[in-house]
Each structure stands twice: as C-alpha cells, then as structure tokens.
Design a protein around this motif. Structure first.
Motif, PDB file in Angstrom:
ATOM      1  N   GLU A  48      14.958  62.604  59.992  1.00 31.50           N
ATOM      2  CA  GLU A  48      15.705  60.788  59.499  1.00 31.50           C
ATOM      3  C   GLU A  48      16.436  60.318  60.128  1.00 31.50           C
ATOM      4  O   GLU A  48      16.252  58.983  60.624  1.00 31.50           O
ATOM      5  CB  GLU A  48      16.604  61.680  58.155  1.00 31.50           C
ATOM      6  CG  GLU A  48      17.269  59.976  57.444  1.00 31.50           C
ATOM      7  CD  GLU A  48      16.416  59.205  56.702  1.00 31.50           C
ATOM      8  OE1 GLU A  48      16.117  60.113  55.857  1.00 31.50           O
ATOM      9  OE2 GLU A  48      16.501  58.017  56.321  1.00 31.50           O
ATOM     10  N   ASP A  49      17.282  60.521  61.514  1.00 30.71           N
ATOM     11  CA  ASP A  49      17.506  60.040  62.639  1.00 30.71           C
ATOM     12  C   ASP A  49      16.552  59.889  63.805  1.00 30.71           C
ATOM     13  O   ASP A  49      17.473  58.723  64.587  1.00 30.71           O
ATOM     14  CB  ASP A  49      19.036  60.869  62.946  1.00 30.71           C
ATOM     15  CG  ASP A  49      19.730  61.504  62.530  1.00 30.71           C
ATOM     16  OD1 ASP A  49      19.753  61.106  61.348  1.00 30.71           O
ATOM     17  OD2 ASP A  49      20.418  62.786  62.527  1.00 30.71           O
ATOM     18  N   HIS A  50      15.316  59.650  63.645  1.00 31.60           N
ATOM     19  CA  HIS A  50      14.661  59.397  64.364  1.00 31.60           C
ATOM     20  C   HIS A  50      14.534  58.163  65.076  1.00 31.60           C
ATOM     21  O   HIS A  50      14.614  57.439  63.760  1.00 31.60           O
ATOM     22  CB  HIS A  50      13.501  59.915  64.751  1.00 31.60           C
ATOM     23  CG  HIS A  50      12.505  59.374  66.182  1.00 31.60           C
ATOM     24  ND1 HIS A  50      11.558  58.659  65.902  1.00 31.60           N
ATOM     25  CD2 HIS A  50      12.021  60.059  67.618  1.00 31.60           C
ATOM     26  CE1 HIS A  50      10.764  58.065  67.039  1.00 31.60           C
ATOM     27  NE2 HIS A  50      11.377  59.403  67.518  1.00 31.60           N
ATOM     28  N   GLU A  51      14.795  57.150  65.754  1.00 31.17           N
ATOM     29  CA  GLU A  51      14.998  55.980  66.241  1.00 31.17           C
ATOM     30  C   GLU A  51      13.604  54.996  65.614  1.00 31.17           C
ATOM     31  O   GLU A  51      13.906  54.018  65.243  1.00 31.17           O
ATOM     32  CB  GLU A  51      15.897  55.102  68.501  1.00 31.17           C
ATOM     33  CG  GLU A  51      15.342  55.194  68.753  1.00 31.17           C
ATOM     34  CD  GLU A  51      15.478  54.769  69.073  1.00 31.17           C
ATOM     35  OE1 GLU A  51      16.612  54.019  69.351  1.00 31.17           O
ATOM     36  OE2 GLU A  51      14.243  54.405  70.536  1.00 31.17           O
ATOM     37  N   GLU A  52      12.645  55.232  66.079  1.00 28.47           N
ATOM     38  CA  GLU A  52      11.664  54.363  65.252  1.00 28.47           C
ATOM     39  C   GLU A  52      11.435  54.941  64.125  1.00 28.47           C
ATOM     40  O   GLU A  52      10.076  54.141  63.645  1.00 28.47           O
ATOM     41  CB  GLU A  52      10.251  54.783  66.434  1.00 28.47           C
ATOM     42  CG  GLU A  52      10.246  53.883  67.859  1.00 28.47           C
ATOM     43  CD  GLU A  52       9.358  53.226  67.768  1.00 28.47           C
ATOM     44  OE1 GLU A  52       8.461  52.555  67.274  1.00 28.47           O
ATOM     45  OE2 GLU A  52       9.246  52.529  68.853  1.00 28.47           O
ATOM     46  N   GLY A  53      11.507  55.786  62.773  1.00 31.99           N
ATOM     47  CA  GLY A  53      11.475  55.810  61.995  1.00 31.99           C
ATOM     48  C   GLY A  53      10.713  56.482  61.974  1.00 31.99           C
ATOM     49  O   GLY A  53       8.985  55.773  60.690  1.00 31.99           O
ATOM     50  N   LEU A  54       9.824  57.617  62.397  1.00 28.40           N
ATOM     51  CA  LEU A  54       8.177  57.811  62.228  1.00 28.40           C
ATOM     52  C   LEU A  54       8.130  58.808  61.164  1.00 28.40           C
ATOM     53  O   LEU A  54       7.400  59.060  60.802  1.00 28.40           O
ATOM     54  CB  LEU A  54       7.813  59.195  63.881  1.00 28.40           C
ATOM     55  CG  LEU A  54       8.474  58.209  65.257  1.00 28.40           C
ATOM     56  CD1 LEU A  54       7.910  59.155  66.588  1.00 28.40           C
ATOM     57  CD2 LEU A  54       7.429  57.224  65.169  1.00 28.40           C
ATOM     58  N   LYS A  55       9.037  58.999  60.370  1.00 29.20           N
ATOM     59  CA  LYS A  55       9.225  60.076  59.414  1.00 29.20           C
ATOM     60  C   LYS A  55       8.240  59.219  58.353  1.00 29.20           C
ATOM     61  O   LYS A  55       7.580  59.748  57.313  1.00 29.20           O
ATOM     62  CB  LYS A  55      10.418  60.865  58.721  1.00 29.20           C
ATOM     63  CG  LYS A  55      10.647  60.686  57.255  1.00 29.20           C
ATOM     64  CD  LYS A  55      11.920  60.880  57.457  1.00 29.20           C
ATOM     65  CE  LYS A  55      12.091  61.971  55.423  1.00 29.20           C
ATOM     66  NZ  LYS A  55      13.832  61.921  54.996  1.00 29.20           N
ATOM     67  N   TYR A  56       8.919  57.876  58.094  1.00 29.36           N
ATOM     68  CA  TYR A  56       8.714  57.090  56.817  1.00 29.36           C
ATOM     69  C   TYR A  56       7.276  56.791  57.628  1.00 29.36           C
ATOM     70  O   TYR A  56       5.681  57.100  56.449  1.00 29.36           O
ATOM     71  CB  TYR A  56       9.382  55.945  57.035  1.00 29.36           C
ATOM     72  CG  TYR A  56      10.618  55.578  56.820  1.00 29.36           C
ATOM     73  CD1 TYR A  56      10.475  56.883  55.391  1.00 29.36           C
ATOM     74  CD2 TYR A  56      11.722  56.259  57.214  1.00 29.36           C
ATOM     75  CE1 TYR A  56      12.260  57.148  55.170  1.00 29.36           C
ATOM     76  CE2 TYR A  56      12.807  57.090  56.742  1.00 29.36           C
ATOM     77  CZ  TYR A  56      13.002  56.966  55.744  1.00 29.36           C
ATOM     78  OH  TYR A  56      14.755  57.582  55.411  1.00 29.36           O
ATOM     79  N   GLN A  57       6.462  56.465  58.881  1.00 34.53           N
ATOM     80  CA  GLN A  57       5.538  55.939  59.690  1.00 34.53           C
ATOM     81  C   GLN A  57       4.364  57.359  58.846  1.00 34.53           C
ATOM     82  O   GLN A  57       3.574  57.000  58.114  1.00 34.53           O
ATOM     83  CB  GLN A  57       5.289  56.189  60.578  1.00 34.53           C
ATOM     84  CG  GLN A  57       4.324  55.169  61.148  1.00 34.53           C
ATOM     85  CD  GLN A  57       4.531  54.498  62.802  1.00 34.53           C
ATOM     86  OE1 GLN A  57       5.944  54.200  63.467  1.00 34.53           O
ATOM     87  NE2 GLN A  57       4.252  53.967  63.760  1.00 34.53           N
ATOM     88  N   TYR A  58       4.781  58.654  59.034  1.00 40.28           N
ATOM     89  CA  TYR A  58       4.172  59.630  58.369  1.00 40.28           C
ATOM     90  C   TYR A  58       3.534  59.535  57.356  1.00 40.28           C
ATOM     91  O   TYR A  58       2.581  59.801  56.753  1.00 40.28           O
ATOM     92  CB  TYR A  58       4.847  61.126  58.937  1.00 40.28           C
ATOM     93  CG  TYR A  58       4.114  62.140  58.516  1.00 40.28           C
ATOM     94  CD1 TYR A  58       2.851  62.105  59.025  1.00 40.28           C
ATOM     95  CD2 TYR A  58       4.500  62.693  57.679  1.00 40.28           C
ATOM     96  CE1 TYR A  58       1.838  63.640  59.067  1.00 40.28           C
ATOM     97  CE2 TYR A  58       3.344  64.045  57.385  1.00 40.28           C
ATOM     98  CZ  TYR A  58       2.751  64.704  57.935  1.00 40.28           C
ATOM     99  OH  TYR A  58       2.035  65.607  57.003  1.00 40.28           O
TER     100      TYR A  58
END
Ligand SMILES: C[S@@+](CC[C@H](N)C(=O)[O-])C[C@H]1O[C@@H](n2cnc3c(N)ncnc32)[C@H](O)[C@@H]1O
Length: 295
Positions: A48-58
């Motif tokens: 959740e904390d990743h600054e580029e929001g890769l979770k949501y991209q994924y």
C-alpha cells in the motif's frame, strides 16, 4: 510471521494460508526461512505504501487485461476494442457504474501523479502561465502539485463528470478550491475551457489516431496563439520491453497505442499543432512535448 501467527492475525484458515504463501514464494514476492514468511523487496513494490501505487496498477491490469485478453480474437477479426467487447461498453463508462473499480483506478493515478509531479516541476517552469487546464487530469493530483508551486496561476481540471466530482473533493482537501475549478464533460463533445496552458498526460495513449486527432482539435479550438499544450507520457521505444507491453495493453484496453516521437509529430501535424520543445525525462522513457497551434 509464521503462517499460523499470520492466520490468527487476519483470521484465515492456517493450512490454506500456508499453501498460498508457499505458492507466492515461487514468484519471489515472499520468502520463507525456518517457517517464517516475510515480504521480499520485490514484494514490497506491491505494498500500500509504495510511492508509485504499483498495487493498484497491478490490480487494474490483472482484472481488466485478463478480461480483454479473452476477447483478443474480436480485435484481431474486426479491429474492434477487446475490452469494450468484454464489458459491453467502453471501459470509462463501465467504471462509472462500478465505483470500487473507479476508486482503484483513481488511487493508481494519485500515487503515480505525485511522483511524476516532482520530476515535471524540476524540468518545466509553469510560472509564466495564468490558467492551467489539465484535460483528463483524473483526480487532480498533478494539477494540485503544479498549482502549489505556481501560486499566481488558476487551474481547471477537466474530466468525465464522475471523475471531476472526485477531483473537486481532492482540490477542496488541498484548500485550492478558490484557485482551481473542475469541469465535467467529454473531450469528444464541446470543450470550451480557456487557458494559456493545457496538459494532456497519458491521455492520447488511450485512443487511436482518429480519436486522438479529435481531442487535439477540440482543445485547439479553445487555444489562443500564445497558449501551449503540453503532451506528457511515455515514448514507444522498441528496445524497451516495458513499453511494448504497455502498447499491447492500450491496444486491447481501448484501441489506443503508445507512440514514438515521429508518430507524435505526424499526429500533431494532422491536428494543426507543431512541436515547440521536447523534454526527455530520464526516468522510464517519459517525455514532455510542448506544442503550439500551427497557425
Ligand atoms: C489514462 S487516464 C490519465 C489520467 C492522468 N492524466 C494521468 O496521467 O495519470 C485517462 C483519463 O482520461 C479521462 N477520460 C476518458 N475519457 C474521457 C472523455 N471522453 N472526456 C474527458 N476525459 C476522459 C479518464 O477519466 C482518465 O482520467
């Protein structure tokens, strides 16, 4: 944590959770030493904390692209849009009807836009502009950062009505409602926001050349001779596998495409624009193309 402790914390079925964690180890996302599972540095990209929001991209890619891939034969046979065929409507209309997906979509941009804003503001000076219009600006995260660093400028966020509504909340939270308005509508219909700087970031890659030409011409109608249109996004480079992949995703997702610099030159020329400046950002083949009307 051990699988047992983790299962207690999240109230899961311990053997099933352990089996799933062991499966994730195969991908290098999780590692296991002496029965203790931990997230690897690769796995932390999805936090959740990743600054580029890769979770949501994924989440977006895994959900929508998988749906689209099943309808790839439709695109190959007819030239139609695979995801539109899968969803029964254009993806942006679908998201309007599925607020949880729309939230995921906006979170993906919010995180990425904050990081991008830092790169942009270090190479481009917005201080000469009085009114900056972000067209298809999602929840306004980029425009908000630009306005914070350009205290004398006004802003307008233009996007589809349900997205502009979300942007208005973000703008208010950032105490910028006095200087920044929102306008809900479609850039394929009438577009009449008058400014001296327009931004189109990662918008044209959603559309084919014909539709992109329409967007550019509609913006062009509101622009004065001194106004600038900044096109921001990625450059298609055959040496970069990542962008070949994104090009494929844009194709099946909306019949869009990534473009090389010469593709942009031809598209802009066809819509009566010319390039006045090209800035290449070092990170991940991103660029800013500053354009003016070719009149
Ligand atoms: C790929 S996103 C880019 C968002 C943002 N500019 C960025 O770079 O992160 C495309 C944006 O275009 C908006 N959009 C799609 N169709 C539109 C339309 N017909 N009129 C206005 N905006 C539209 C979407 O809601 C979304 O915010």
């Amino acid at each position: 944590m051990s699988a047992n402790d983790l299962a207690q914390t999240i109230q899961a079925h311990p053997p099933s959770l352990e089996r799933f964690l062991r499966y994730l180890v195969l991908f290098g996302i999780i590692e296991c030493k002496d029965g203790i599972f931990s997230v690897t540095s690769l796995g932390s990209l999805l936090s959740e904390d990743h600054e580029e929001g890769l979770k949501y991209q994924y989440l977006m890619i895994s959900n929508y692209v998988m749906k689209a891939v099943k309808h790839l034969d439709h695109t190959i046979r007819t030239g139609g849009v695979a995801l539109e065929h899968a969803l029964g409507m254009l993806v942006f209309d679908y998201m309007k009807q599925h607020p949880e997906d729309n939230e995921c979509f906006l979170k993906m941009f919010k995180k990425h836009l904050k990081v991008f804003a830092r790169q942009l503001l270090s190479v481009y000076d917005f201080s000469p502009f009085k009114h900056i219009v972000d067209v298809g600006g999602a929840d306004g995260a980029l425009l908000i950062e630009i306005l914070k660093s350009t205290p004398n400028a006004q802003g307008t966020l233009f996007d589809l009505p349900h997205v502009a509504e979300e942007a208005a909340k973000m703008i208010a939270e950032n105490k910028l409602s006095e200087r920044c308005k929102t306008a809900g509508g479609s850039f394929f219909d009438s577009f009449s926001v008058v400014g001296d700087c327009y931004i189109l970031k990662h918008v044209l890659h959603d559309w084919n050349d014909e539709k992109s030409g329409e967007i550019l011409r509609n913006i062009g109608k509101s622009m004065g001779r001194e106004s600038k249109l900044l096109i921001m996004g990625s450059i298609l480079d055959s040496n970069y596998y990542e962008f070949q992949m994104i090009d494929f995703i844009m194709w099946i997702y909306a019949n869009g495409k990534e473009r090389s610099i010469s593709d942009f030159e031809a598209l802009l020329k066809s819509a009566d624009f010319k390039i006045s400046r090209l800035i290449l950002l070092p990170a991940r083949k991103r660029m800013i193309i500053e354009t003016v009307l070719n009149k």
